[in-house]
Write a protein that holds these residues in place. Structure first.
Motif, PDB file in Angstrom:
ATOM      1  N   ILE A 179       0.853  -1.183   0.000  1.00 39.19           N
ATOM      2  CA  ILE A 179       0.000   0.000   0.000  1.00 39.19           C
ATOM      3  C   ILE A 179       0.890   1.235   0.000  1.00 39.19           C
ATOM      4  CG2 ILE A 179      -1.863   1.240   1.142  1.00 39.19           C
ATOM      5  CD1 ILE A 179      -2.613  -1.535   0.144  1.00 39.19           C
ATOM      6  N   ASP A 180       0.814   2.028  -1.066  1.00 35.53           N
ATOM      7  CA  ASP A 180       1.558   3.281  -1.166  1.00 35.53           C
ATOM      8  C   ASP A 180       0.542   4.416  -1.253  1.00 35.53           C
ATOM      9  OD1 ASP A 180       3.175   5.433  -1.703  1.00 35.53           O
ATOM     10  OD2 ASP A 180       4.418   4.386  -3.166  1.00 35.53           O
ATOM     11  N   ASN A 181       0.377   5.138  -0.152  1.00 33.81           N
ATOM     12  CA  ASN A 181      -0.646   6.185  -0.053  1.00 33.81           C
ATOM     13  C   ASN A 181       0.039   7.538   0.055  1.00 33.81           C
ATOM     14  OD1 ASN A 181      -2.926   7.694   0.356  1.00 33.81           O
ATOM     15  ND2 ASN A 181      -3.387   6.854   2.380  1.00 33.81           N
ATOM     16  N   ARG A 182      -0.299   8.442  -0.855  1.00 40.20           N
ATOM     17  CA  ARG A 182       0.316   9.766  -0.866  1.00 40.20           C
ATOM     18  C   ARG A 182      -0.629  10.842  -0.323  1.00 40.20           C
ATOM     19  NH1 ARG A 182       5.029   9.304  -3.991  1.00 40.20           N
ATOM     20  NH2 ARG A 182       5.516   7.078  -3.982  1.00 40.20           N
ATOM     21  N   ASP A 183      -1.860  10.901  -0.810  1.00 40.25           N
ATOM     22  CA  ASP A 183      -2.733  12.014  -0.460  1.00 40.25           C
ATOM     23  C   ASP A 183      -4.167  11.595  -0.169  1.00 40.25           C
ATOM     24  OD1 ASP A 183      -0.653  13.811  -0.884  1.00 40.25           O
ATOM     25  OD2 ASP A 183      -1.083  13.962  -3.008  1.00 40.25           O
ATOM     26  N   GLY A 184      -4.421  10.316   0.079  1.00 36.86           N
ATOM     27  CA  GLY A 184      -5.792   9.868   0.238  1.00 36.86           C
ATOM     28  C   GLY A 184      -6.034   9.157   1.553  1.00 36.86           C
ATOM     29  N   VAL A 185      -7.176   8.492   1.620  1.00 34.87           N
ATOM     30  CA  VAL A 185      -7.578   7.728   2.796  1.00 34.87           C
ATOM     31  C   VAL A 185      -7.720   6.271   2.383  1.00 34.87           C
ATOM     32  CG1 VAL A 185      -9.325   7.384   4.577  1.00 34.87           C
ATOM     33  CG2 VAL A 185      -8.782   9.706   3.794  1.00 34.87           C
ATOM     34  N   PHE A 186      -6.935   5.414   3.011  1.00 31.60           N
ATOM     35  CA  PHE A 186      -6.991   3.979   2.749  1.00 31.60           C
ATOM     36  C   PHE A 186      -7.533   3.278   3.978  1.00 31.60           C
ATOM     37  CE2 PHE A 186      -5.149  -0.244   3.221  1.00 31.60           C
ATOM     38  CZ  PHE A 186      -5.515  -0.840   2.023  1.00 31.60           C
ATOM     39  N   THR A 187      -8.546   2.434   3.777  1.00 38.18           N
ATOM     40  CA  THR A 187      -9.166   1.696   4.864  1.00 38.18           C
ATOM     41  C   THR A 187      -9.260   0.230   4.474  1.00 38.18           C
ATOM     42  OG1 THR A 187     -10.472   3.637   5.491  1.00 38.18           O
ATOM     43  CG2 THR A 187     -11.171   1.512   6.353  1.00 38.18           C
ATOM     44  N   MET A 188      -8.827  -0.635   5.386  1.00 39.54           N
ATOM     45  CA  MET A 188      -8.890  -2.076   5.126  1.00 39.54           C
ATOM     46  C   MET A 188      -9.396  -2.789   6.363  1.00 39.54           C
ATOM     47  SD  MET A 188      -5.948  -4.607   3.616  1.00 39.54           S
ATOM     48  CE  MET A 188      -6.313  -6.348   3.250  1.00 39.54           C
ATOM     49  N   ALA A 233      10.961  -4.350   0.747  1.00 42.50           N
ATOM     50  CA  ALA A 233       9.550  -4.230   0.369  1.00 42.50           C
ATOM     51  C   ALA A 233       8.733  -3.983   1.632  1.00 42.50           C
ATOM     52  CB  ALA A 233       9.078  -5.489  -0.347  1.00 42.50           C
ATOM     53  N   HIS A 234       7.878  -2.966   1.594  1.00 49.11           N
ATOM     54  CA  HIS A 234       7.125  -2.552   2.765  1.00 49.11           C
ATOM     55  C   HIS A 234       5.642  -2.869   2.579  1.00 49.11           C
ATOM     56  CE1 HIS A 234      10.900  -0.704   3.454  1.00 49.11           C
ATOM     57  NE2 HIS A 234      10.690   0.365   2.693  1.00 49.11           N
ATOM     58  N   ALA A 235       4.983  -3.147   3.678  1.00 44.99           N
ATOM     59  CA  ALA A 235       3.546  -3.419   3.625  1.00 44.99           C
ATOM     60  C   ALA A 235       2.742  -2.128   3.530  1.00 44.99           C
ATOM     61  CB  ALA A 235       3.129  -4.237   4.844  1.00 44.99           C
ATOM     62  N   LEU A 236       3.000  -1.173   4.419  1.00 44.22           N
ATOM     63  CA  LEU A 236       2.280   0.096   4.446  1.00 44.22           C
ATOM     64  C   LEU A 236       3.278   1.232   4.301  1.00 44.22           C
ATOM     65  CD1 LEU A 236      -0.089  -0.622   7.475  1.00 44.22           C
ATOM     66  CD2 LEU A 236      -0.589  -0.951   5.049  1.00 44.22           C
ATOM     67  N   TYR A 237       3.015   2.148   3.381  1.00 47.25           N
ATOM     68  CA  TYR A 237       3.949   3.244   3.122  1.00 47.25           C
ATOM     69  C   TYR A 237       3.136   4.511   2.881  1.00 47.25           C
ATOM     70  CZ  TYR A 237       7.763   5.882   0.917  1.00 47.25           C
ATOM     71  OH  TYR A 237       8.694   6.830   0.589  1.00 47.25           O
ATOM     72  N   ALA A 238       3.536   5.596   3.539  1.00 47.23           N
ATOM     73  CA  ALA A 238       2.827   6.869   3.383  1.00 47.23           C
ATOM     74  C   ALA A 238       3.832   7.995   3.277  1.00 47.23           C
ATOM     75  CB  ALA A 238       1.886   7.116   4.558  1.00 47.23           C
TER      76      ALA A 238
END
Length: 454
Positions: free
Chosen positions: A310-319, A331-336
């Motif tokens: 998950i590469d999130n720059r400017d949004g909202v991620f929900t799981m 390799a990363h699982a969550l990246y912001a």
């Protein structure tokens, strides 16, 4: 009727059994419904081989074999065209085009125009040659069969113009080319709905593209892409776009599973498996501002080096529910991170998700730089409640907790003798005693041991 064009003015019967035709032209203003079965159309020239135009004209039939060759080579040709409110419903249709870079297998254009194709086999070749197109408010339904295109910018399904819609089911879509290529493309406020559809792509663009406020619904299908699986991007600076994917599988060989590129785009995933196989790839990449991605009970996985789930720059991620795993080094699982100082920030909410990373330098979650990003990890399906601790007086000393488990063993006598030998003590010599031990009775001498230093 062999070697001639077929028109409503030439046929008065409502049902006709036909053989071979050069062209079928139903554009008369008289207006009738025609049922035509077992038709073979071998057309050379420009324009459509089968043409139904006007709300007063309708065509129905089955067992169609349509072959179209462009003449001259730069001419635009179409296998079946329905426009200006016309309607056509054909079953058992085979369409092939050749000799042109601007060919279309089947095209419906204009509001109230309707085209239904059952059990189709459509093949086009040439750059910008398309399989099935809906434009300017037309409605297209395709059920069963396959659509194959060959060439750059040659989409198998393409919807453009506000109000246009393509619904497809039980279909195999394949597009091959060396340049930019999408297999499915919903542009400019159109809608494409796919159910039990398999998508195969060899182009480096997204196999499925949603542009300029278009929408995609993808259920019980699979996507195998050389580049990106699904891309949401802008068109003529028009942001937005939605993608709803459920019970499907997305595989990207050298790109991203889902790429949310444009601003204000949304994606909702339910029971989806996304796999990114290449280096530097991602399962979900969010670069647009004010974007939103909701994931439920899904599996996200990357295999390559320096990949990110998950590469999130400017949004909202929900799981909520499922798993996230990375298998490559770094390799990363969550990246912001933030792409600009004016960004509202990236937010990651994860609940009931198993996160696993493997490989050198791989981490579960990482923030690169910037402000405004938040990471929330929850467990148990709801908001995590901290464990209740007993009340403790701030100044009163607390008793040491009881020792848990077996006490540590000091070792056997043989081990103790070995330890002394390693320390330099040897048997056979009395160890010197320097008088009574301080604090003891002078009459109580320290017992000498049969050890000495060599």
């Amino acid at each position: 009727m062999v070697g001639s064009a077929l028109s409503l003015t030439a046929l008065a019967a409502q049902s006709t059994l036909a053989k071979e035709f050069e062209q079928i032209d139903l554009t008369s203003s008289v207006g009738q419904s025609l049922i035509l079965n077992d038709a073979r159309v071998d057309y050379t020239g420009s324009g459509p081989a089968v043409w139904v135009s006007g709300a007063q004209n309708q065509l129905q039939g089955q067992d169609y074999d349509i072959r179209v060759t462009a003449d001259p080579p730069y001419a635009s040709v179409v296998g079946v065209q329905v426009d200006t409110g016309g309607k056509a419903e054909l079953s058992g249709v085979t369409i092939s085009t050749a000799g042109s870079d601007f060919a279309i297998g089947a095209h419906a254009d204009g509001a109230d125009s309707q085209l239904t194709l059952n059990d189709v086999q459509i093949t086009t070749s040439g750059n910008r040659s398309l399989g099935v197109v809906a434009s300017n408010g037309a409605q297209v339904l395709v059920a069963g069969g396959s659509i194959s295109t060959s060439g750059d910018e040659a989409e198998a399904l393409y919807a453009r113009g506000t109000g246009s819609r393509i619904q497809a089911s039980d279909l195999t879509l394949t597009a091959t080319g060396t340049g930019p290529l999408n297999v499915v493309r919903a542009a400019d406020g159109t809608a494409i709905e796919l159910q039990r559809v398999s998508v195969q792509s060899s182009g480096f663009l997204g196999a499925v593209a949603v542009e300029g406020g278009g929408s995609l619904t993808f259920r019980n299908g699979s996507i195998n892409a050389e580049g990106d699986g699904i891309t949401l991007r802008d068109m003529y600076r028009n942001p937005g776009g939605t993608a709803v994917v459920s019970h499907s599988r997305i595989t990207s060989q050298n790109g991203h599973g889902i790429y949310v590129q444009t601003d204000q785009a949304t994606a909702d995933l339910d029971s989806v498996q996304i796999t990114s196989l290449g280096d530097h790839g991602t399962a979900i990449w969010m670069t647009g501002r004010n974007t939103r991605v909701n994931v439920k009970d899904s599996v996200l996985q990357t295999h390559g080096r320096s990949a990110v789930a998950i590469d999130n720059r400017d949004g909202v991620f929900t799981m909520d529910g499922g798993s996230i795993s990375t298998l490559g080094d770094h390799a990363h699982a969550l990246y912001a991170t933030l792409d600009s100082s004016h960004s509202p920030g990236a937010v990651i909410n994860v609940s009931r998700v198993l996160i696993e990373t493997s490989g050198n330098g791989a981490v579960g979650g990482r923030r690169w730089y910037g402000r405004g990003w938040r990471l929330r990890l929850r467990r148990g399906g709801g908001k995590h409640q901290p464990e209740q601790q007993p009340h403790r007086h701030p100044r009163r000393p607390q008793p040491r907790p009881a020792r848990q488990g077996p006490r540590r063993q000091r070792g056997t006598a043989r081990q103790r003798r070995a330890n002394r030998r390693r320390a330099g003590l040897r048997p056979g010599h009395q160890r010197q005693c320097h008088g009574p031990r301080p604090g003891l009775d002078p009459g109580h001498q320290r017992q000498q041991r049969p050890w000495h230093r060599q």
